[in-house]
Motif scaffolding. Structure first.
Motif, PDB file in Angstrom:
ATOM      1  N   ILE A   1     -16.693 -12.099  -6.438  1.00  0.00           N
ATOM      2  CA  ILE A   1     -17.585 -11.195  -7.173  1.00  0.00           C
ATOM      3  C   ILE A   1     -18.393 -10.414  -6.147  1.00  0.00           C
ATOM      4  O   ILE A   1     -18.670 -10.925  -5.051  1.00  0.00           O
ATOM      5  CB  ILE A   1     -18.511 -11.985  -8.142  1.00  0.00           C
ATOM      6  N   ASN A   2     -18.743  -9.175  -6.473  1.00  0.00           N
ATOM      7  CA  ASN A   2     -19.605  -8.397  -5.583  1.00  0.00           C
ATOM      8  C   ASN A   2     -21.052  -8.788  -5.867  1.00  0.00           C
ATOM      9  O   ASN A   2     -21.702  -8.259  -6.772  1.00  0.00           O
ATOM     10  CB  ASN A   2     -19.388  -6.899  -5.794  1.00  0.00           C
ATOM     11  N   ALA A   3     -21.550  -9.753  -5.064  1.00  0.00           N
ATOM     12  CA  ALA A   3     -22.866 -10.346  -5.329  1.00  0.00           C
ATOM     13  C   ALA A   3     -24.011  -9.378  -5.063  1.00  0.00           C
ATOM     14  O   ALA A   3     -25.151  -9.643  -5.448  1.00  0.00           O
ATOM     15  CB  ALA A   3     -23.033 -11.618  -4.511  1.00  0.00           C
TER      16      ALA A   3
ATOM     17  N   LYS B   1     -16.683  -1.650 -14.127  1.00  0.00           N
ATOM     18  CA  LYS B   1     -16.247  -0.628 -13.180  1.00  0.00           C
ATOM     19  C   LYS B   1     -14.747  -0.350 -13.283  1.00  0.00           C
ATOM     20  O   LYS B   1     -14.297   0.770 -13.103  1.00  0.00           O
ATOM     21  CB  LYS B   1     -16.560  -1.085 -11.750  1.00  0.00           C
ATOM     22  N   LEU B   2     -14.004  -1.394 -13.566  1.00  0.00           N
ATOM     23  CA  LEU B   2     -12.542  -1.273 -13.451  1.00  0.00           C
ATOM     24  C   LEU B   2     -11.937  -0.601 -14.685  1.00  0.00           C
ATOM     25  O   LEU B   2     -12.493  -0.650 -15.779  1.00  0.00           O
ATOM     26  CB  LEU B   2     -11.937  -2.653 -13.219  1.00  0.00           C
ATOM     27  N   ARG B   3     -10.807   0.032 -14.460  1.00  0.00           N
ATOM     28  CA  ARG B   3     -10.158   0.811 -15.512  1.00  0.00           C
ATOM     29  C   ARG B   3      -9.180  -0.071 -16.294  1.00  0.00           C
ATOM     30  O   ARG B   3      -8.338  -0.754 -15.709  1.00  0.00           O
ATOM     31  CB  ARG B   3      -9.396   2.003 -14.904  1.00  0.00           C
ATOM     32  N   LEU B   4      -9.306  -0.029 -17.624  1.00  0.00           N
ATOM     33  CA  LEU B   4      -8.457  -0.867 -18.486  1.00  0.00           C
ATOM     34  C   LEU B   4      -6.973  -0.570 -18.273  1.00  0.00           C
ATOM     35  O   LEU B   4      -6.172  -1.487 -18.104  1.00  0.00           O
ATOM     36  CB  LEU B   4      -8.835  -0.628 -19.959  1.00  0.00           C
TER      37      LEU B   4
ATOM     38  N   PRO C   1      -2.762   4.726  -8.040  1.00  0.00           N
ATOM     39  CA  PRO C   1      -1.861   4.939  -6.893  1.00  0.00           C
ATOM     40  C   PRO C   1      -2.349   4.261  -5.626  1.00  0.00           C
ATOM     41  O   PRO C   1      -1.553   3.789  -4.822  1.00  0.00           O
ATOM     42  CB  PRO C   1      -1.835   6.460  -6.739  1.00  0.00           C
ATOM     43  N   LEU C   2      -3.668   4.209  -5.454  1.00  0.00           N
ATOM     44  CA  LEU C   2      -4.223   3.612  -4.230  1.00  0.00           C
ATOM     45  C   LEU C   2      -5.465   2.832  -4.643  1.00  0.00           C
ATOM     46  O   LEU C   2      -6.502   3.425  -4.933  1.00  0.00           O
ATOM     47  CB  LEU C   2      -4.554   4.740  -3.235  1.00  0.00           C
ATOM     48  N   ASP C   3      -5.329   1.538  -4.714  1.00  0.00           N
ATOM     49  CA  ASP C   3      -6.446   0.682  -5.109  1.00  0.00           C
ATOM     50  C   ASP C   3      -7.138   0.137  -3.866  1.00  0.00           C
ATOM     51  O   ASP C   3      -6.477  -0.322  -2.933  1.00  0.00           O
ATOM     52  CB  ASP C   3      -5.922  -0.481  -5.957  1.00  0.00           C
ATOM     53  N   GLY C   4      -8.478   0.209  -3.892  1.00  0.00           N
ATOM     54  CA  GLY C   4      -9.241  -0.279  -2.738  1.00  0.00           C
ATOM     55  C   GLY C   4      -9.506   0.822  -1.734  1.00  0.00           C
ATOM     56  O   GLY C   4      -9.585   0.572  -0.530  1.00  0.00           O
ATOM     57  N   SER C   5      -9.677   2.052  -2.256  1.00  0.00           N
ATOM     58  CA  SER C   5      -9.796   3.225  -1.364  1.00  0.00           C
ATOM     59  C   SER C   5     -10.866   3.054  -0.287  1.00  0.00           C
ATOM     60  O   SER C   5     -10.718   3.605   0.805  1.00  0.00           O
ATOM     61  CB  SER C   5     -10.154   4.465  -2.176  1.00  0.00           C
TER      62      SER C   5
ATOM     63  N   VAL D   1     -11.092 -17.240  -9.236  1.00  0.00           N
ATOM     64  CA  VAL D   1     -11.543 -16.439 -10.369  1.00  0.00           C
ATOM     65  C   VAL D   1     -12.129 -15.150  -9.813  1.00  0.00           C
ATOM     66  O   VAL D   1     -12.918 -15.162  -8.867  1.00  0.00           O
ATOM     67  CB  VAL D   1     -12.532 -17.206 -11.282  1.00  0.00           C
ATOM     68  N   PHE D   2     -11.681 -14.024 -10.386  1.00  0.00           N
ATOM     69  CA  PHE D   2     -12.142 -12.687  -9.989  1.00  0.00           C
ATOM     70  C   PHE D   2     -13.015 -12.150 -11.107  1.00  0.00           C
ATOM     71  O   PHE D   2     -12.638 -12.215 -12.282  1.00  0.00           O
ATOM     72  CB  PHE D   2     -10.924 -11.770  -9.794  1.00  0.00           C
ATOM     73  N   MET D   3     -14.186 -11.602 -10.728  1.00  0.00           N
ATOM     74  CA  MET D   3     -15.096 -11.077 -11.762  1.00  0.00           C
ATOM     75  C   MET D   3     -15.627  -9.713 -11.365  1.00  0.00           C
ATOM     76  O   MET D   3     -16.120  -9.540 -10.241  1.00  0.00           O
ATOM     77  CB  MET D   3     -16.290 -12.021 -11.937  1.00  0.00           C
TER      78      MET D   3
ATOM     79  N   ARG E   1     -14.864 -15.281  -1.811  1.00  0.00           N
ATOM     80  CA  ARG E   1     -14.113 -14.251  -1.093  1.00  0.00           C
ATOM     81  C   ARG E   1     -14.220 -12.947  -1.876  1.00  0.00           C
ATOM     82  O   ARG E   1     -14.088 -12.951  -3.093  1.00  0.00           O
ATOM     83  CB  ARG E   1     -12.626 -14.637  -0.981  1.00  0.00           C
ATOM     84  N   TRP E   2     -14.431 -11.818  -1.199  1.00  0.00           N
ATOM     85  CA  TRP E   2     -14.470 -10.507  -1.868  1.00  0.00           C
ATOM     86  C   TRP E   2     -13.921  -9.469  -0.901  1.00  0.00           C
ATOM     87  O   TRP E   2     -14.587  -9.116   0.085  1.00  0.00           O
ATOM     88  CB  TRP E   2     -15.905 -10.141  -2.273  1.00  0.00           C
ATOM     89  N   VAL E   3     -12.691  -9.006  -1.170  1.00  0.00           N
ATOM     90  CA  VAL E   3     -12.073  -8.014  -0.280  1.00  0.00           C
ATOM     91  C   VAL E   3     -12.523  -6.601  -0.652  1.00  0.00           C
ATOM     92  O   VAL E   3     -12.570  -5.719   0.198  1.00  0.00           O
ATOM     93  CB  VAL E   3     -10.530  -8.110  -0.332  1.00  0.00           C
ATOM     94  N   ALA E   4     -12.843  -6.403  -1.954  1.00  0.00           N
ATOM     95  CA  ALA E   4     -13.172  -5.078  -2.498  1.00  0.00           C
ATOM     96  C   ALA E   4     -11.936  -4.193  -2.649  1.00  0.00           C
ATOM     97  O   ALA E   4     -12.061  -2.983  -2.809  1.00  0.00           O
ATOM     98  CB  ALA E   4     -14.257  -4.365  -1.698  1.00  0.00           C
ATOM     99  N   SER E   5     -10.759  -4.794  -2.578  1.00  0.00           N
ATOM    100  CA  SER E   5      -9.517  -4.184  -3.086  1.00  0.00           C
ATOM    101  C   SER E   5      -9.046  -5.143  -4.167  1.00  0.00           C
ATOM    102  O   SER E   5      -8.674  -6.287  -3.856  1.00  0.00           O
ATOM    103  CB  SER E   5      -8.423  -4.115  -2.022  1.00  0.00           C
ATOM    104  N   MET E   6      -9.054  -4.709  -5.430  1.00  0.00           N
ATOM    105  CA  MET E   6      -8.659  -5.629  -6.495  1.00  0.00           C
ATOM    106  C   MET E   6      -7.277  -6.220  -6.234  1.00  0.00           C
ATOM    107  O   MET E   6      -7.037  -7.396  -6.484  1.00  0.00           O
ATOM    108  CB  MET E   6      -8.675  -4.903  -7.839  1.00  0.00           C
ATOM    109  N   VAL E   7      -6.367  -5.387  -5.731  1.00  0.00           N
ATOM    110  CA  VAL E   7      -5.012  -5.885  -5.468  1.00  0.00           C
ATOM    111  C   VAL E   7      -5.056  -7.057  -4.497  1.00  0.00           C
ATOM    112  O   VAL E   7      -4.392  -8.079  -4.713  1.00  0.00           O
ATOM    113  CB  VAL E   7      -4.100  -4.763  -4.928  1.00  0.00           C
TER     114      VAL E   7
HETATM  115  P1  AHG Z   1     -10.240   2.163  -6.531  1.00  0.00           P
HETATM  116  O1  AHG Z   1     -10.165   2.169  -5.034  1.00  0.00           O
HETATM  117  O2  AHG Z   1      -8.884   2.316  -7.173  1.00  0.00           O
HETATM  118  O3  AHG Z   1     -11.268   3.088  -7.101  1.00  0.00           O
HETATM  119  O4  AHG Z   1     -10.638   0.685  -7.001  1.00  0.00           O
HETATM  120  C1  AHG Z   1     -11.701   0.022  -6.394  1.00  0.00           C
HETATM  121  C2  AHG Z   1     -12.089  -1.130  -7.246  1.00  0.00           C
HETATM  122  C3  AHG Z   1     -11.300  -2.407  -7.000  1.00  0.00           C
HETATM  123  O5  AHG Z   1     -10.178  -2.298  -6.194  1.00  0.00           O
HETATM  124  C4  AHG Z   1     -12.287  -3.342  -6.352  1.00  0.00           C
HETATM  125  O6  AHG Z   1     -12.136  -4.632  -6.840  1.00  0.00           O
HETATM  126  C5  AHG Z   1     -13.627  -2.766  -6.689  1.00  0.00           C
HETATM  127  O7  AHG Z   1     -13.443  -1.417  -6.988  1.00  0.00           O
HETATM  128  C6  AHG Z   1     -14.601  -2.894  -5.555  1.00  0.00           C
HETATM  129  O8  AHG Z   1     -15.834  -2.530  -6.004  1.00  0.00           O
HETATM  130  P2  AHG Z   1     -17.151  -2.583  -5.075  1.00  0.00           P
HETATM  131  O9  AHG Z   1     -17.004  -1.455  -4.117  1.00  0.00           O
HETATM  132  O10 AHG Z   1     -18.255  -2.426  -6.062  1.00  0.00           O
HETATM  133  O11 AHG Z   1     -17.139  -3.929  -4.386  1.00  0.00           O
END
Ligand code: AHG
Ligand code: MN
Ligand code: MN
Length: 326
Positions: A200-202, A267-270, A107-111, A252-254, A234-240
């Motif tokens: 990528i989260n380096a 970490k991510l949910r299938l 419901p909320l990605d990138g909390s 490329v996102f990893m 680039r890494w926003v930390a919101s997958m969306v």
């Molecule tokens: P969510 O907020 O739904 O838990 O998802 C967060 C995920 C994803 O959106 C993002 O790419 C990744 O977690 C970020 O992880 P880090 O905090 O490790 O960078």
């Protein structure tokens, strides 16, 4: 202006009426979530909810608000037999009927970005419900991603956009906040096959397995390294938001599996993140795998299963795969 609305676009497509209604309901709900997010501190929506979810994560108020909105709105439109969410321990079955679909969502990605006013999103996936009119169970949701009927995300950025696939390409719609209408603004989105940008989260580098270390070292080596070109990161930390950038201009996102916890393959949910994003990226001409296997071919074993994710520009994703996984 001659561009169609989401409604007109769906009517013109060959999507069955129930799927059209379901997508319209999800889109309307996301417009309301966008409104709640945009209120920020004024709406009292920032901060922690004070509860945890089944993933062992602290929930934000907006995780709970968005989850409740998605549940309430989609329970009543007669298209669904059940829902599953990253924020709920168990699946939520609806009354036994002949409704054709199951809905899964993040419901909320990138909390972690909510409280700092950075883009967040909603991700959703539509699966077929069993034909028999019985109450659905978690097992009914355990379908491989290649069987998704539709998938999409909404990115709550400077503009609110819906990016949608019903299995015939990918289209982007922009929300007019004044009227509540979604307009087709990016028809036929495609991901360029090559890229010079990676995500990528380096800070996790010390936990990565050797193939990922080697690959990222080669990206960092740039023009003088074995790949022979300079990259930007680039890494926003919101997958969306990260995937939306890739859908818009490639990359490329990893989020690889790492050595921290053998019980957590990534970490991510299938079901709520990797599958819908993999369908979108593939439909746009890109690729998505978990290091060894195409994401959409993974046979799920649990609704909250985690997975490693490499997705985006096809040639770059294939290069990453060629380094191996661990
Ligand atoms: P969510 O907020 O739904 O838990 O998802 C967060 C995920 C994803 O959106 C993002 O790419 C990744 O977690 C970020 O992880 P880090 O905090 O490790 O960078
Ligand atoms: Mn998420
Ligand atoms: Mn989430």
């Amino acid at each position: 202006m001659s561009r169609p609305t989401l409604t007109e676009h769906l009517i013109a497509s060959d999507a069955p009426p129930a799927l059209r209604l379901l997508i319209e309901t999800v889109a309307q709900t996301c417009a309301r979530i966008a409104d709640a997010i945009s209120q920020g501190a004024l709406g009292g929506v920032l901060g922690d909810a004070g509860t945890g979810n089944v993933q062992g994560e602290q929930q934000k108020k907006l995780d709970v608000i968005a989850n409740d909105m998605m549940l309430a709105a989609n329970a009543r439109n007669g298209t669904l037999r059940g829902m599953a969410s990253e924020e709920m321990d168990d699946v939520s079955p609806l009354e036994a009927s002949d409704a054709p679909y199951l809905l899964l969502f993040d419901p909320l990605d990138g909390s972690s970005n909510i409280d700092v006013n950075v883009s967040v999103g909603t991700i959703f996936s539509v699966l077929a419900a069993p034909r028999q009119p019985r109450a659905v169970t978690a097992e009914d949701f355990l379908q491989p991603g290649r069987d998704q009927v539709a998938a999409g995300y909404v990115v709550y950025g400077p503009a609110t956009m819906l990016v949608l696939t019903c299995g015939r390409g990918v289209d982007g719609f922009t929300l007019d906040r004044h009227t509540g209408s979604w307009w087709l603004t990016q028809p036929g989105m495609t991901v360029p096959a090559q890229t010079r940008e990676y995500a990528i989260n380096a800070s996790n580098a010390r936990h990565w397995f050797d193939p990922v270390k080697r690959y990222v070292d080669d990206l960092l080596a740039g023009k003088t390294g074995p790949i022979g070109k300079d990259y930007n990161m680039r890494w926003v930390a919101s997958m969306v938001a990260d995937v939306h950038r890739i859908m818009s201009r490639g990359g490329v996102f990893m989020y690889p599996r790492d050595a921290r916890d053998p019980d957590k393959p990534g970490k991510l949910r299938l079901m709520y993140e990797a599958n819908p994003m993999a369908m979108l990226v593939e439909q746009a001409g890109g690729a998505a795998h978990d290091g060894t296997t195409r994401i959409l071919d993974i046979a799920p074993t649990g609704i909250h299963q985690r997975v490693a994710v490499f997705l985006g520009s096809r040639e770059e994703v294939e290069r990453a795969a060629a380094y191996g996984s661990d």
